[in-house]
Design a protein around this motif. Structure first.
Motif, short mmCIF file in Angstrom:
data_model
loop_
_atom_site.label_atom_id
_atom_site.label_comp_id
_atom_site.label_asym_id
_atom_site.label_seq_id
_atom_site.Cartn_x
_atom_site.Cartn_y
_atom_site.Cartn_z
N ALA A 19 -6.40 0.91 1.90
CA ALA A 19 -6.82 0.39 0.60
C ALA A 19 -8.14 -0.33 0.80
CB ALA A 19 -5.77 -0.55 0.01
N ILE B 3 0.84 -1.20 0.00
CA ILE B 3 0.00 0.00 0.00
C ILE B 3 0.88 1.25 0.00
CG2 ILE B 3 -1.78 1.29 1.26
CD1 ILE B 3 -2.73 -1.40 2.39
N VAL C 96 -5.95 2.08 -3.71
CA VAL C 96 -5.18 2.70 -2.63
C VAL C 96 -5.62 4.15 -2.44
CG1 VAL C 96 -2.85 3.42 -1.95
CG2 VAL C 96 -3.22 1.18 -3.00
N THR D 129 2.39 2.04 -3.42
CA THR D 129 1.46 2.28 -4.53
C THR D 129 0.91 3.69 -4.43
OG1 THR D 129 0.81 -0.06 -4.49
CG2 THR D 129 -0.64 1.45 -5.66
#
Length: 385
Positions: A235, A202, A229, A205
């Protein structure tokens, strides 16, 4: 046209007829990438003997090896963490630890990832390198980072990728930590099963990016999940359906069972729901939401089969037996594992047995939370351990 070019063309057409690929760029990738180059080390064929599963090697000199490479099937390429097909003569009875995923699933996942031109992608689990090559063909080498925990597996994939003219960022390491040097990524895709989604993915990203991974538990019912995300470091998403499973990431494998508890002592009662319910994929998935760390085994004791669920970390267990169509459960430890499962599965059935694709979830640094809209009883929170 060479034999393998024709086989690639036929494979692409067969996959398209089955629903994936739906888009021209991914069909072109399937037609361009020679899957057999990623199976030069051979693969293992399964042999069902009525007892433990056995595996036997199939090497490139076998008559049907090339044709088999282009069939829509998963091909096991490593056994027991270290054993390759070249290491075996005859049969081996150990568990697979690496494979080349069936092409239809590979392409389905790549399309579910919703990749666009210019996207930077991190792949967790290089495996043979076939899916890596498809992404390199679609995006270009510099936009693809692939992480593999097994140095030997990564090395074989690197040789095959090089032979096909691809040079992605190939990293040897624990994929659960991602690879921050090339972050942020627009897309993350994992070809290993997970119990807990790593926070590193996470964090690596970009907000608005997508993570595609298979989530489940130690009862081995899992589904493909797509998460978006968010700027707050969380997320969220939902399951895509299809009963998708992968070998669990090695650090998330269940702990050894060790010495079993005394199954003859514990709180005993009759139960309306029996162990047969967890033969159903969806029911087992919801049971798993109630007891995500429980492992299941079957024992033959005193002429009867006992179905046992054990949470090694907590020390809780449940043992179920059937006599004349009636089920009895004995439970021990700090939690009542079967009570939790029974309550969840009953609530799921009362809600009309919604499919797994109706389950939504949110992942934060502290917990995984799952729920089904409009059904307050169908909500579970799993703190990170």
């Amino acid at each position: 046209m060479s034999d393998d070019q024709e086989l690639r063309r036929v494979l692409a057409a067969q996959l398209a007829a089955g629903g994936h690929p739906r888009t021209p760029p991914w069909r072109a990738a399937v037609e361009a990438v020679p899957r057999h180059e990623f199976l030069r080390g051979g693969f293992f064929d399964r042999i069902d003997t009525g007892g433990p599963t056995a595996w036997t090697p199939v090497m490139p000199d076998a008559p049907l090896w090339l044709k088999r490479c282009y069939e829509d099937e998963s091909l096991v390429t490593q056994i027991a963490g270290t054993i390759a097909p070249r290491d075996i003569r005859g049969e081996i009875m150990r568990s697979p630890t690496s494979s080349s995923t069936m092409p239809s699933l590979v392409v389905r996942m790549l399309e579910d990832l919703q990749v666009e031109d210019g996207h930077r992608v991190m792949e967790i689990g290089t495996g043979t390198g076939y899916s890596t090559a498809l992404m390199c063909h679609r995006l270009g080498d510099d936009l693809v980072t692939t992480v593999e925990v097994d140095a030997e597996v990564s090395g074989r994939a690197g040789a095959a990728l090089g032979a096909c003219g691809y040079a992605p960022h190939r990293i040897v390491g624990d994929g659960l930590g991602g690879h921050k040097d090339n972050a942020p990524y627009d897309r993350v895709i994992a070809t290993c099963g997970l119990v807990t989604l790593p926070t590193a993915w996470i964090e690596q990203t970009r907000p608005g990016g997508i993570i595609l991974a298979t989530l489940g538990g130690w009862m081995y019912s899992s589904e493909l999940a797509r998460l978006s995300v968010h700027k707050d470091g969380s997320a969220s998403g939902r399951f895509l359906g299809g009963q998708i499973s992968f070998m669990l990431a090695r650090p998330q494998q269940p702990p050894p069972l060790g010495v079993l508890p005394d199954l003859d002592h514990g709180e005993e009662r009759e139960t309306v729901l029996g162990a047969d319910l967890i033969q159903d994929w969806d029911a087992r998935f919801f049971a798993q939401l109630a007891a995500p760390r429980a492992q299941r085994i079957s024992l033959d004791r005193d002429g009867r089969t006992e179905h046992v669920l054990i949470d090694v970390e907590v020390g809780s267990w449940a043992a179920l037996t059937e006599t004349s169509g009636r089920w009895t459960v004995r439970q021990g430890g700090p939690d009542r594992t079967w009570d939790d499962i029974e309550q969840t599965v009953t609530a799921w059935r009362d809600a009309g047995s919604p499919s797994i694709s109706e389950v939504q979830f949110r992942v934060t640094a502290d917990a995984h939370t799952y729920w089904v809209d409009e059904h307050p009883a169908l909500r579970w929170e799993h703190p990170r351990t």
